[in-house]
Scaffold this motif. Structure first.
Motif, PDB file in Angstrom:
ATOM      1  N   VAL A  17      72.333   3.939 -60.445  1.00 18.91           N
ATOM      2  CA  VAL A  17      71.353   5.020 -60.281  1.00 18.91           C
ATOM      3  C   VAL A  17      72.048   6.317 -59.869  1.00 18.91           C
ATOM      4  O   VAL A  17      71.735   7.395 -60.385  1.00 18.91           O
ATOM      5  N   ILE A  18      73.010   6.221 -58.954  1.00 16.18           N
ATOM      6  CA  ILE A  18      73.747   7.417 -58.523  1.00 16.18           C
ATOM      7  C   ILE A  18      74.496   8.033 -59.700  1.00 16.18           C
ATOM      8  O   ILE A  18      74.468   9.249 -59.909  1.00 16.18           O
ATOM      9  N   MET A  19      75.159   7.183 -60.486  1.00 14.08           N
ATOM     10  CA  MET A  19      75.913   7.722 -61.613  1.00 14.08           C
ATOM     11  C   MET A  19      74.978   8.352 -62.646  1.00 14.08           C
ATOM     12  O   MET A  19      75.215   9.462 -63.111  1.00 14.08           O
ATOM     13  N   ALA A  20      73.918   7.648 -63.005  1.00 15.51           N
ATOM     14  CA  ALA A  20      72.996   8.183 -64.004  1.00 15.51           C
ATOM     15  C   ALA A  20      72.356   9.479 -63.514  1.00 15.51           C
ATOM     16  O   ALA A  20      72.239  10.455 -64.265  1.00 15.51           O
ATOM     17  N   GLY A  21      71.968   9.516 -62.243  1.00 12.68           N
ATOM     18  CA  GLY A  21      71.306  10.694 -61.699  1.00 12.68           C
ATOM     19  C   GLY A  21      72.189  11.915 -61.604  1.00 12.68           C
ATOM     20  O   GLY A  21      71.715  13.051 -61.716  1.00 12.68           O
ATOM     21  N   THR A  22      73.483  11.710 -61.403  1.00 12.77           N
ATOM     22  CA  THR A  22      74.393  12.858 -61.278  1.00 12.77           C
ATOM     23  C   THR A  22      75.103  13.188 -62.588  1.00 12.77           C
ATOM     24  O   THR A  22      75.554  14.317 -62.769  1.00 12.77           O
ATOM     25  N   HIS A  26      76.681  17.465 -65.575  1.00 12.59           N
ATOM     26  CA  HIS A  26      78.020  17.377 -64.975  1.00 12.59           C
ATOM     27  C   HIS A  26      78.308  18.504 -63.986  1.00 12.59           C
ATOM     28  O   HIS A  26      79.000  18.306 -63.012  1.00 12.59           O
ATOM     29  N   PHE A  27      77.811  19.686 -64.259  1.00 11.74           N
ATOM     30  CA  PHE A  27      78.148  20.830 -63.415  1.00 11.74           C
ATOM     31  C   PHE A  27      76.908  21.386 -62.722  1.00 11.74           C
ATOM     32  O   PHE A  27      76.842  22.553 -62.408  1.00 11.74           O
ATOM     33  N   ASP A  32      78.745  15.440 -60.851  1.00 14.06           N
ATOM     34  CA  ASP A  32      78.892  14.090 -61.407  1.00 14.06           C
ATOM     35  C   ASP A  32      79.658  13.194 -60.433  1.00 14.06           C
ATOM     36  O   ASP A  32      80.756  13.517 -59.992  1.00 14.06           O
ATOM     37  N   ALA A  33      79.059  12.041 -60.125  1.00 15.21           N
ATOM     38  CA  ALA A  33      79.668  11.095 -59.178  1.00 15.21           C
ATOM     39  C   ALA A  33      80.372   9.940 -59.876  1.00 15.21           C
ATOM     40  O   ALA A  33      80.755   8.965 -59.228  1.00 15.21           O
ATOM     41  N   SER A  34      80.577  10.022 -61.190  1.00 13.73           N
ATOM     42  CA  SER A  34      81.109   8.885 -61.950  1.00 13.73           C
ATOM     43  C   SER A  34      82.425   8.361 -61.395  1.00 13.73           C
ATOM     44  O   SER A  34      82.617   7.148 -61.268  1.00 13.73           O
TER      45      SER A  34
END
Length: 198
Positions: A17-22, A26-27, A32-34
């Motif tokens: 969820v964190i990755m998808a949400g951020t 990207h900017f 982006d937390a990937s």
């Protein structure tokens, strides 16, 4: 620290969820937390790489696909999607490996673990950056006249912002981990303390 299957699934869902949400922007205001997600996944899901890593990679690609197509653009002709896009696999694997290294070296909540956090995070993020930035610079059509000096300048422009973002997310995760570990320890000690009083 041994996690049960439900705990692993819960951590995976939170990271996804964190990755998808951020990753959606990207900017944007929330970067982006990937990179940090793959690092945390390597730490918490180290023994589950066979299923967790491919699922996180698939999610990253799916989010990119949806965002690019949502802008009315063709995914395969977007400037971010070139031969270099495939290099996200080893780049994110480096972040996962850094998290797994930290997990193997961490023994409790002390300065030594904090030192390993810094070393593994900076090392993994540096390898990830070299792979992702280098492949994009040298393989993408977006760079019209690649040169060694141009690449060095590009790295100088982007390395610290990417490292700073990843470190900020990893620092926040470390604080949450610390609070959670102390809370769980308090829960475990509460029955013992009440037993001693009785």
């Amino acid at each position: 620290m041994t996690l049960t299957k439900p705990q692993q699934a819960g951590i995976f869902l939170v990271l996804a969820v964190i990755m998808a949400g951020t990753r959606i922007n990207h900017f944007g205001a929330l970067p982006d937390a990937s990179w940090a997600v793959f690092f945390a996944a390597g730490f918490y899901l180290r023994g589950s790489m066979r299923w967790a890593f491919p699922l996180l990679m698939a999610l990253a690609v799916l989010v990119d696909f949806l965002v690019i197509n949502g802008q009315g653009l063709d995914f395969w002709s977007h400037y971010c999607v070139s031969a270099a896009y495939w290099f996200l696999l080893p780049a994110y694997a480096a972040m996962w490996a850094g998290g797994a290294l930290l997990r193997a070296r961490s023994h409790g909540l002390g300065l030594r673990t904090l030192g390993w956090l810094c070393v593994s995070l900076v090392g993994a993020a540096s390898v990830c950056f070299l792979v992702s930035n280098g492949s994009f610079y040298w393989l993408s059509d977006s760079v019209t006249a690649p040169s060694a000096s141009g690449w060095l300048q590009n790295m100088a422009d982007w390395y610290l912002p990417y490292l700073r973002t990843t470190a900020a997310y990893a620092g926040a995760a470390a604080v949450v981990h610390l609070i959670g570990a102390r809370w769980l320890r308090g829960l475990a000690e509460a029955p013992l303390a009440s037993g001693r009083r009785g």
